[in-house]
Scaffold this motif. Structure first.
Motif, PDB file in Angstrom:
ATOM      1  N   TYR A   9       0.842  -1.163  -0.061  1.00 51.55           N
ATOM      2  CA  TYR A   9       0.137   0.075   0.003  1.00 51.55           C
ATOM      3  C   TYR A   9       0.752   1.419  -0.010  1.00 51.55           C
ATOM      4  CZ  TYR A   9      -3.922  -3.162   1.212  1.00 51.55           C
ATOM      5  OH  TYR A   9      -4.997  -3.943   0.899  1.00 51.55           O
ATOM      6  N   GLN A  47      -3.698   4.263   9.534  1.00 53.62           N
ATOM      7  CA  GLN A  47      -4.145   4.088   7.899  1.00 53.62           C
ATOM      8  C   GLN A  47      -3.855   2.479   7.529  1.00 53.62           C
ATOM      9  OE1 GLN A  47      -1.426   6.650   5.726  1.00 53.62           O
ATOM     10  NE2 GLN A  47      -2.779   8.580   6.352  1.00 53.62           N
ATOM     11  N   LEU A  51      -6.786  -0.241   6.255  1.00 53.53           N
ATOM     12  CA  LEU A  51      -6.829  -1.039   4.948  1.00 53.53           C
ATOM     13  C   LEU A  51      -7.102  -2.627   5.179  1.00 53.53           C
ATOM     14  CD1 LEU A  51      -3.744   1.010   3.334  1.00 53.53           C
ATOM     15  CD2 LEU A  51      -6.468   1.028   2.690  1.00 53.53           C
ATOM     16  N   LEU A  74      -3.531  10.157   0.127  1.00 51.29           N
ATOM     17  CA  LEU A  74      -4.029   8.678  -0.006  1.00 51.29           C
ATOM     18  C   LEU A  74      -4.479   8.429  -1.217  1.00 51.29           C
ATOM     19  CD1 LEU A  74      -5.688   8.369   3.768  1.00 51.29           C
ATOM     20  CD2 LEU A  74      -3.652   7.011   2.929  1.00 51.29           C
ATOM     21  N   LYS A  75      -5.354   9.345  -2.005  1.00 52.41           N
ATOM     22  CA  LYS A  75      -6.002   9.070  -3.241  1.00 52.41           C
ATOM     23  C   LYS A  75      -4.723   9.020  -4.089  1.00 52.41           C
ATOM     24  CE  LYS A  75     -10.621  11.086  -2.825  1.00 52.41           C
ATOM     25  NZ  LYS A  75     -11.477  11.860  -3.233  1.00 52.41           N
ATOM     26  N   LYS A  77      -2.143   7.488  -4.007  1.00 48.65           N
ATOM     27  CA  LYS A  77      -1.542   6.137  -3.608  1.00 48.65           C
ATOM     28  C   LYS A  77      -2.557   5.052  -4.011  1.00 48.65           C
ATOM     29  CE  LYS A  77       1.367   7.110   0.244  1.00 48.65           C
ATOM     30  NZ  LYS A  77       1.503   8.672   0.432  1.00 48.65           N
ATOM     31  N   GLU A  78      -3.762   5.612  -4.798  1.00 48.31           N
ATOM     32  CA  GLU A  78      -5.040   4.889  -5.036  1.00 48.31           C
ATOM     33  C   GLU A  78      -5.730   4.094  -3.778  1.00 48.31           C
ATOM     34  OE1 GLU A  78      -3.869   2.396  -8.305  1.00 48.31           O
ATOM     35  OE2 GLU A  78      -3.589   4.004  -9.535  1.00 48.31           O
ATOM     36  N   ILE A  79      -5.670   4.645  -2.598  1.00 43.50           N
ATOM     37  CA  ILE A  79      -6.051   4.243  -1.334  1.00 43.50           C
ATOM     38  C   ILE A  79      -7.444   4.849  -1.438  1.00 43.50           C
ATOM     39  CG2 ILE A  79      -6.039   4.074   0.928  1.00 43.50           C
ATOM     40  CD1 ILE A  79      -2.910   3.879   0.643  1.00 43.50           C
ATOM     41  N   LYS A 106     -12.326   3.205   2.552  1.00 40.42           N
ATOM     42  CA  LYS A 106     -11.609   2.562   3.903  1.00 40.42           C
ATOM     43  C   LYS A 106     -11.318   3.274   4.948  1.00 40.42           C
ATOM     44  CE  LYS A 106     -10.561  -1.342   3.943  1.00 40.42           C
ATOM     45  NZ  LYS A 106     -11.302  -2.365   4.439  1.00 40.42           N
TER      46      LYS A 106
END
Length: 660
Positions: A9, A47, A51, A74-75, A77-79, A106
C-alpha cells in the motif's frame, strides 16, 4: 503480513520505530494511546489497520486542511479515502455516505462537530465501522493546548455506535494530559506508547534581542526552507513585508485569510515556490515537508507543547536543522494578553450571550430551532464594549461547555466572479487601461472562464489562474478586490462566520451557571505553562533535557550536545544590543540620572519603588547577573552614550529611542 501490506500500500520496506508494535496491538483489538513526536509516522499507525480491517475506519481530525491533505495524499496512492466536513455541500456528503455504504471507502476523516448530528450518526450506524481513531488527541483535554469542546462528543458518539476499538494519537502530551485523554475517551486498559521526544538532529538556540528582524536576515543567509512563527497576524504581515523589501521570497499565513488562499500559500511553500513562510500557529498541522532547515519563533509561544510541536516541523528528513527562539520581555506581556483573551471572565461571557441573543432578536424563555451566524456586525457591537473576537470565541466555547449553545464550523463557500461589463464594454475598458498588470489580469480571467464569467457568478480557482498569471495568491486576491471596488466585477468570497444554535430557552444572563473553579484553574494552568517557557529561555542546562523532563521523561544526565547551552555553557546567547537598549530606554523613560545601584534595581526587578515598577523596562534583565549588566554601563560610557555625573548615570541627549 504487516510488512507485506506496508510494501503493497505504501511502497515502504521497513517500519519506523514503534509503528509495527502499535499497528499489531490495534489489529489485536487493543485500545492504544500513542504519543509520537512530529515526523515519527503516526498517520501510518491508523492508516494501515484501516486498510486491513473488514469494513472501514473513522478518523476524527480537528482541522479541515489537515484531513484534506491526508485524503489527497491517500488518493494519490490509489487508497480509497474521503472526508466529511463543512467544506462539503449536502450533495457531496450524500455521495460520500453512498460510497461508504457500498464499501468503496476504507478511511473516513470527520470533523468532531459532525458527531452530534443525528442523521450522520444514523448513517454511520448502518455501515458498522471497525475502528475509531482520534488524531491530535490532546485537543480533548482542557489541560492541554488547543482544547476543542467538540472533542468531548467523541465518547458519546462511540457509545451510541457500540464502537469498542478506539485508539488515540498525539505528538505532545504531559502526564496530566495523557491521563485526561484516557478518562475522556473511557479507554479500558489502553496500551500506552510514548516513543520519546528526542530529536537528535535539531540544534536549539535562544537569543535575547530587540533587533529580531536584522538577526533573522543573518539567520536566513543560505537557507531556503524556513518557517517563522509569530504570535499575532500583524507581526506576520509586517515581518513578511520587511523580508520582501530585503529581497527574501517570503509569504505570510494566518487565520484571517480564507482557506483557499492559505492552501495556495502552503502549497507554494511545500513545492519551494516560496522559501520562507511567516505564520501564526494556524500553520503547520499535518504539513508534509521534510526539508525545513530552520524554524524561528519570532515571539515566544504560550506553552512548551506549542514550542515543541512547532519546532518539530524542522528536519523531518533526519538531516540537521536549526531551531531559534527569540526572547524579549515584552513578549511575556503579549502572551499574557492572549491567554486572558482565551479565558474571559463571567461578565464578558454574559455580555456575549446577551449580545448574540439580542442581535438575533431571541426573546427570554424562547428557544429557536434555527441556526444563527456570528457575523462582523456582532463582532463590531462587542468591540465597542471592549470584547475582542478572541474573547467572543472563548466565551462561545464556555457557553458550549455549559450546555447553553451548540457551535457549528463555518460553511466554506467557493469564490465566485462575474463581470458587470459586457464583452464589448470590457474590450473598450481594457484599451484605455494604462495599468498593464491589471490589463493582463483581466485578459487572463476572460481566457480561462470565457463567456460564462459575463453571464453568471462563476467559481474561480486560484491555482488555475496562477498557471496563466505569474503572481502570488495574495496579489491575485488583491486584484480581484480592487476590480470589485472599481465596479468592474462582482467578487464573492467564502463566508467564515461561526454558526450557533441555542440548546435551551434563552434565560437572563445572570442565571447562567459555570464551574468557576475549573475556569480559574484553566487560566492559572495557562499562566503556569507560559512561565515554564520563560524557564526554558533561561535554563542553564541542556535545552532538550528541559523539554524531555517537561513531558515526563526522567533524563537527569541527558545532553543533546547541539543546543547553545551544551556548546557554550552559557545560559542564553545575549545580543549586546538588547541590554544596551534596555539601559538607554530606562534612562530615557525616567528622564533623569540614576545611580548604578538604583538602575540595577530597576533592571533586575529588585527595586520596590513605585516609580521603578512603572517603567516598561522594569525586571527586563532579571535573569542576568549584576556583573553582566554593569559591563554594559562601561561599554556605553566608553561610546559616550552614558556619562557619570556626581555618581549618577545620565543619557547623552543625542542618544534617544522611539518609545512609541
Amino acid at each position: 503480513m504487516l510488512k507485506f501490506a506496508l510494501k503493497k500500500y505504501f511502497n515502504l520496506e521497513n517500519f519506523r520505530p514503534g509503528q509495527e508494535e502499535i499497528i499489531q496491538d490495534i489489529i489485536d483489538k487493543k485500545s492504544v494511546l500513542a504519543i509520537m513526536p512530529t515526523g515519527a509516522g503516526k498517520s501510518l499507525c491508523y492508516q494501515l489497520p484501516s486498510l486491513l480491517c473488514e469494513t472501514y475506519s473513522i478518523i476524527i481530525s480537528p482541522l479541515i486542511s489537515l484531513m484534506q491533505d491526508q485524503v489527497e495524499s491517500l488518493k494519490k496512492k490509489e487508497i480509497p479515502a474521503a472526508y466529511i466536513n463543512s467544506s462539503l455541500d449536502s450533495r457531496h456528503i450524500a455521495n460520500v455516505l453512498s460510497d461508504l455504504s457500498n464499501g468503496k471507502i476504507k478511511m473516513l476523516f470527520v470533523a468532531p462537530e459532525k458527531l452530534d448530528n443525528p442523521f450522520f450518526v444514523e448513517q454511520i450506524r448502518q455501515t458498522k465501522p471497525s475502528y475509531l481513531f482520534i488524531d491530535e488527541a490532546h485537543c480533548i483535554s482542557e489541560w492541554g493546548h488547543n482544547f476543542r469542546p467538540s472533542f468531548r462528543n467523541i465518547q458519546i458518539f462511540a457509545d451510541s455506535l457500540g464502537i469498542e476499538n478506539i485508539s488515540a494519537f498525539t505528538a505532545t502530551a504531559t502526564p496530566e494530559v495523557k491521563s485526561d485523554i484516557i478518562k475522556q475517551l473511557d479507554l479500558s486498559e489502553p496500551v500506552i506508547y510514548s516513543l520519546g521526544f528526542k530529536r537528535e538532529n535539531l540544534q536549539l538556540q535562544v537569543f535575547a534581542t530587540k533587533n529580531k528582524k536584522e538577526k533573522i536576515l543573518k539567520l536566513l543567509d543560505g537557507i531556503t526552507s524556513v518557517i517563522i512563527y509569530t504570535s499575532t497576524r500583524k507581526n506576520a504581515e509586517q515581518l513578511a513585508e520587511f523580508l520582501k523589501l530585503k529581497n527574501v521570497n517570503a509569504e505570510y499565513y494566518h487565520a484571517g485569510q480564507t482557506t483557499a488562499l492559505r492552501t495556495i500559500i502552503q502549497n507554494d511553500f511545500i513545492s519551494n515556490n516560496s522559501n520562507v513562510i511567516i505564520a501564526t500557529n494556524a500553520f503547520g498541522m499535518g504539513i508534509d515537508k521534510a526539508d525545513v532547515r530552520l524554524v524561528i519563533h519570532y515571539n515566544i509561544p504560550g506553552s512548551i507543547e506549542n514550542l515543541y510541536q512547532e519546532f518539530g516541523r524542522a528536519g523531518r528528513d533526519g538531516k540537521d536543522a536549526k531551531v531559534v527562539l527569540f526572547y524579549a520581555k515584552k513578549d511575556i506581556g503579549l502572551q499574557e494578553f492572549l491567554i486572558r483573551n482565551n479565558h474571559p471572565n463571567f461578565g464578558q461571557v454574559k455580555l456575549c450571550y446577551d449580545a448574540i441573543c439580542n442581535y438575533h432578536k431571541i426573546a427570554i424563555n424562547f428557544k429557536p430551532e434555527t441556526q444563527f451566524e456570528i457575523d462582523s456586525n456582532i463582532e463590531e457591537l462587542l468591540r465597542k464594549n471592549s470584547i475582542s473576537k478572541s474573547i467572543l470565541i472563548s466565551s462561545m466555547n464556555i457557553l458550549e461547555s455549559g450546555g447553553y449553545v451548540k457551535q457549528s464550523p463555518p460553511s466554506m463557500n467557493k469564490r465566485t466572479v462575474q463581470f458587470h461589463l459586457t464583452k464589448d464594454n470590457l474590450r473598450e475598458y481594457i484599451k484605455k487601461l494604462s495599468n498593464t498588470f491589471l490589463k493582463d489580469f483581466l485578459l487572463v480571467l476572460v481566457k480561462i472562464y470565457g463567456s460564462k464569467i459575463f453571464a453568471q457568478q462563476t467559481t474561480i480557482d486560484f491555482s488555475i489562474i496562477k498557471k496563466h498569471y505569474n503572481s502570488s495568491a495574495i496579489n491575485i486576491d488583491n486584484k480581484l478586490k480592487h476590480l470589485f471596488k472599481l465596479g468592474i466585477i462582482e467578487y464573492k468570497q467564502p463566508s467564515f462566520n461561526i454558526k450557533f444554535q441555542l440548546l435551551t430557552e434563552r434565560i437572563k444572563s445572570d442565571r447562567l451557571k459555570f464551574d468557576s473553579n475549573k475556569i480559574n484553574q484553566q487560566l492559572e494552568n495557562s499562566m503556569r505553562k507560559l512561565s515554564l517557557v520563560e524557564d526554558y529561555v533561561f535554563v542553564n542546562d541542556c535545552r532538550f533535557k528541559f523539554i524531555l523532563n517537561y513531558f515526563g521523561e526522567d533524563e537527569q544526565n541527558y545532553k543533546c550536545g547541539k543546543c547553545d547551552n551544551c556548546k557554550s555553557g552559557t545560559i542564553v546567547t545575549i545580543d549586546k544590543e538588547y541590554i544596551s537598549e534596555i539601559i538607554i530606554r530606562t534612562l530615557q523613560e525616567y528622564k533623569g540620572g540614576l545611580s548604578i545601584s538604583r538602575l540595577l534595581g530597576i533592571l533586575t526587578g529588585k527595586s520596590k519603588a513605585i516609580v521603578a515598577k512603572s517603567l516598561s523596562t522594569y525586571a527586563s534583565c532579571e535573569h542576568y547577573k549584576k556583573e553582566e549588566i554593569e559591563k554594559y554601563f562601561d561599554i556605553l560610557a566608553n561610546k559616550n552614550v552614558l556619562k557619570n555625573f556626581q555618581g549618577n548615570l545620565h543619557l547623552n541627549k543625542k542618544y534617544t529611542l522611539d518609545l512609541s
